[in-house]
Design an enzyme around this catalytic site. Sequence first.
Site, PDB file in Angstrom:
ATOM      1  N   GLN A   1       5.305  57.682  25.777  1.00  0.00           N
ATOM      2  CA  GLN A   1       6.111  58.947  25.220  1.00  0.00           C
ATOM      3  C   GLN A   1       5.184  60.074  25.036  1.00  0.00           C
ATOM      4  O   GLN A   1       4.437  60.324  25.804  1.00  0.00           O
ATOM      5  CB  GLN A   1       6.506  58.165  24.009  1.00  0.00           C
TER       6      GLN A   1
ATOM      7  N   HIS B   1      -3.522  65.476  23.816  1.00  0.00           N
ATOM      8  CA  HIS B   1      -4.794  65.398  24.558  1.00  0.00           C
ATOM      9  C   HIS B   1      -5.671  66.800  24.045  1.00  0.00           C
ATOM     10  O   HIS B   1      -5.098  67.838  23.874  1.00  0.00           O
ATOM     11  CB  HIS B   1      -4.864  65.637  25.951  1.00  0.00           C
TER      12      HIS B   1
ATOM     13  N   CYS C   1       3.407  58.590  20.328  1.00  0.00           N
ATOM     14  CA  CYS C   1       4.035  57.548  21.145  1.00  0.00           C
ATOM     15  C   CYS C   1       5.384  56.901  20.455  1.00  0.00           C
ATOM     16  O   CYS C   1       5.632  55.718  20.783  1.00  0.00           O
ATOM     17  CB  CYS C   1       2.931  56.422  21.198  1.00  0.00           C
TER      18      CYS C   1
END
Length: 239
Positions: free
Chosen positions: A91, A95, A192
């Site tokens: 999902q 980063h 996620c």
Amino acid sequence: MAELLKSRVADAAAKAARSGVQWRISAAPVDYRSAVAEMESRVAEISAGLAPELVWLLEHPPIYTAGTSANEKDLLNPKRFPVYRTGRGGQFTYHGPGQRIAYVMLDLNRRKADIRAFVASLQSWIIATLAEFGIRGERRMDRIGVWVHRPESGDDAKIAAIGIRLRRWVSFHGISLNVAPDLEHYTGIVPCGVRDHGVTSLADLGVSATMAEVDQALQIQFKRIFESHGAFAPKHEAR
């Protein structure tokens, strides 16, 4: 000419198979689109037998990425950082600097063509790496990635994410391990898709580790699982 070309391709394939897994470490943050383009190219070469497998360690500038299962409601602040749609599983995730990303390009045809076992091996790799720093990483049956239980709060926090893609059984994308990122950057998404648990990092857990030290631990533990006689080592090549 055709026979000569075929011979050269065969020689290149044999050389790639013998050369083992290559490692690349990028010192400066790598643009996400450029990284994906490089992975696509390398995966095609690995699949054709023209290049060896590769593990690429890098960081990205601050971005959000959306996997194939991403729910738009989980993108809480779409204007904060660039958002990239990607073909990897999973999902929304973040980063950025201070996070070690390992893009793992392995030929599972030569190892084990089993997606679940591959993901489990990636989890084992992260858990073994964390153990090098005195951190107990754990799996959760209902959640992907690697988690750390925090006794002081009685809750779990995610320390590493996993998102992979396979093309002709060659893997790409991979894992992200939080070393010392700005955890506040996660507030622009539901990481996620998990709303009930937070995120953490080595630094957040009181571990002062350099990226070079983390890279060394990743390489050492990779050998235990993906090389020699590890669970995902290459099958014996016929001589």
